[in-house]
Design a protein around this motif. Sequence first.
Motif, PDB file in Angstrom:
ATOM      1  N   GLY A   1       1.600   4.753   0.891  1.00 47.02           N
ATOM      2  CA  GLY A   1       0.960   4.036  -0.146  1.00 47.02           C
ATOM      3  C   GLY A   1      -0.160   4.794  -0.762  1.00 47.02           C
TER       4      GLY A   1
ATOM      5  N   GLN B   1       3.232  -6.965   3.653  1.00 45.23           N
ATOM      6  CA  GLN B   1       3.484  -7.276   2.161  1.00 45.23           C
ATOM      7  C   GLN B   1       4.882  -7.628   2.040  1.00 45.23           C
ATOM      8  OE1 GLN B   1       3.870  -4.259  -1.012  1.00 45.23           O
ATOM      9  NE2 GLN B   1       3.078  -5.614  -2.626  1.00 45.23           N
TER      10      GLN B   1
ATOM     11  N   GLY C   1      -3.221  -1.798   1.232  1.00 39.81           N
ATOM     12  CA  GLY C   1      -3.755  -0.740   0.566  1.00 39.81           C
ATOM     13  C   GLY C   1      -5.075  -0.748   0.665  1.00 39.81           C
TER      14      GLY C   1
ATOM     15  N   ASN D   1      -7.202   0.403  -1.815  1.00 41.82           N
ATOM     16  CA  ASN D   1      -7.780  -0.323  -2.991  1.00 41.82           C
ATOM     17  C   ASN D   1      -7.925  -1.801  -2.888  1.00 41.82           C
ATOM     18  OD1 ASN D   1      -4.666  -0.008  -2.772  1.00 41.82           O
ATOM     19  ND2 ASN D   1      -4.824  -1.179  -4.652  1.00 41.82           N
TER      20      ASN D   1
ATOM     21  N   GLY E   1       7.327  -5.195  -2.166  1.00 44.72           N
ATOM     22  CA  GLY E   1       6.550  -4.235  -3.034  1.00 44.72           C
ATOM     23  C   GLY E   1       6.425  -2.821  -2.462  1.00 44.72           C
TER      24      GLY E   1
ATOM     25  N   SER F   1      -6.723   5.840  -2.745  1.00 47.38           N
ATOM     26  CA  SER F   1      -6.157   4.950  -1.607  1.00 47.38           C
ATOM     27  C   SER F   1      -4.906   5.460  -0.930  1.00 47.38           C
ATOM     28  CB  SER F   1      -5.758   3.462  -2.441  1.00 47.38           C
ATOM     29  OG  SER F   1      -5.518   2.499  -1.683  1.00 47.38           O
TER      30      SER F   1
ATOM     31  N   CYS G   1      -2.129   6.396  -3.796  1.00 43.89           N
ATOM     32  CA  CYS G   1      -2.215   6.149  -5.114  1.00 43.89           C
ATOM     33  C   CYS G   1      -3.508   6.294  -5.496  1.00 43.89           C
ATOM     34  CB  CYS G   1      -1.922   4.905  -5.588  1.00 43.89           C
ATOM     35  SG  CYS G   1      -2.420   3.458  -4.690  1.00 43.89           S
TER      36      CYS G   1
HETATM   37  P1  ATP Z   1       2.409  -8.362  -4.596  1.00 43.17           P
HETATM   38  O1  ATP Z   1       3.514  -9.143  -5.264  1.00 43.17           O
HETATM   39  O2  ATP Z   1       2.634  -8.394  -3.161  1.00 43.17           O
HETATM   40  O3  ATP Z   1       1.287  -8.951  -5.160  1.00 43.17           O
HETATM   41  P2  ATP Z   1       1.854  -6.066  -6.109  1.00 43.17           P
HETATM   42  O4  ATP Z   1       2.388  -6.131  -7.418  1.00 43.17           O
HETATM   43  O5  ATP Z   1       0.336  -6.463  -6.326  1.00 43.17           O
HETATM   44  O6  ATP Z   1       2.614  -6.978  -5.115  1.00 43.17           O
HETATM   45  P3  ATP Z   1       2.549  -3.361  -5.520  1.00 43.17           P
HETATM   46  O7  ATP Z   1       2.884  -2.861  -6.847  1.00 43.17           O
HETATM   47  O8  ATP Z   1       3.871  -3.535  -4.557  1.00 43.17           O
HETATM   48  O9  ATP Z   1       1.858  -4.589  -5.472  1.00 43.17           O
HETATM   49  O10 ATP Z   1       1.519  -2.361  -4.811  1.00 43.17           O
HETATM   50  C1  ATP Z   1       1.403  -2.681  -3.513  1.00 43.17           C
HETATM   51  C2  ATP Z   1       0.156  -1.436  -3.259  1.00 43.17           C
HETATM   52  O11 ATP Z   1       1.009  -0.228  -2.915  1.00 43.17           O
HETATM   53  C3  ATP Z   1      -0.877  -0.919  -4.252  1.00 43.17           C
HETATM   54  O12 ATP Z   1      -2.034  -2.097  -3.846  1.00 43.17           O
HETATM   55  C4  ATP Z   1      -1.249   0.272  -3.826  1.00 43.17           C
HETATM   56  O13 ATP Z   1      -1.942   0.166  -2.540  1.00 43.17           O
HETATM   57  C5  ATP Z   1      -0.044   0.787  -3.198  1.00 43.17           C
HETATM   58  N1  ATP Z   1       0.744   1.598  -4.159  1.00 43.17           N
HETATM   59  C6  ATP Z   1       1.005   2.900  -4.276  1.00 43.17           C
HETATM   60  N2  ATP Z   1       1.468   3.640  -5.301  1.00 43.17           N
HETATM   61  C7  ATP Z   1       1.439   2.559  -6.232  1.00 43.17           C
HETATM   62  C8  ATP Z   1       1.503   2.668  -7.568  1.00 43.17           C
HETATM   63  N3  ATP Z   1       1.882   3.891  -8.139  1.00 43.17           N
HETATM   64  N4  ATP Z   1       1.255   1.737  -8.200  1.00 43.17           N
HETATM   65  C9  ATP Z   1       0.831   0.469  -7.622  1.00 43.17           C
HETATM   66  N5  ATP Z   1       0.403   0.598  -6.442  1.00 43.17           N
HETATM   67  C10 ATP Z   1       0.624   1.521  -5.635  1.00 43.17           C
END
Ligand code: ATP
Length: 225
Positions: A102, A12, A73, A75, A15, A191, A104
């Motif tokens: 990661g 990633q 992740g 998920n 993030g 996840s 969650c």
């Molecule tokens: P991108 O811009 O890469 O699409 P995003 O906004 O989809 O980023 P993030 O919020 O950075 O993604 O989350 C990435 C992953 O981190 C999630 O898919 C999950 O597996 C993990 N994660 C761990 N804790 C959390 C949380 N509290 N909320 C969201 N994701 C979490």
Amino acid sequence: MTDSSRLRIAIQKSGRLSDDSIALLKAIGVKLQIRDRLLIAHSTNQPIDLLRVRDDDIPGLVMDGVVDLGFIGENELEEKMLERQAASKRSEFSTLRRLDYGGCRLSIAVPSEFNYQGIQSLNGMKVATTYPYLLERFFIEKGIDASAVMLTGSVEVAPRAGVADAICDLVSTGATLEANGLKEEEVIFTSKAVLIQRGGSLPPEKQALIDRLLPRIDGVMQAKE
Ligand code: ATP
Ligand code: ZN
């Protein structure tokens, strides 16, 4: 620029998984020089290139064989697998390691004034989510007649905006839910980050490199226990 003899790993770009994934690579001895804006980062001491992308793109890059490995992740991985199955696309990969970051859960949450009395209360409801396939699988398994409303962002404000009755979103501490007047009712998926490898066989030298890296990952995780 890219050399197919080098191991390609998708991570990633920025993030929740980025820092821990890079820290893990560094901890197992992969020296990296990452420039913020660049899509590709080369290791300076190993035949490894990093492809830095949105996490949503990582399962597809691995399953289409564009990269050899990916940090993702569970998920997102499971959602994309269901999406590809629905489109009759191949989703070959193997999970090499479940990692220690990661963490969650994907949960259904309802507004605090919602009189929730178990999953039957979701019948006839609209539930906003970024994970429609996981959510619909849950509804089918539980025999609930509810619909998933796909939103790529701002899921937690959907009930207040009148777009949905409830939400299904990722939770770690629950603070975001609380701040939005929501209460967590059902955990539908738990996840962690995983390291996955593309299907099919790799050139022997690439596979040998992976086989050298995995025990180091185990060592780093054990040392943290
Ligand atoms: P991108 O811009 O890469 O699409 P995003 O906004 O989809 O980023 P993030 O919020 O950075 O993604 O989350 C990435 C992953 O981190 C999630 O898919 C999950 O597996 C993990 N994660 C761990 N804790 C959390 C949380 N509290 N909320 C969201 N994701 C979490
Ligand atoms: Zn994403």
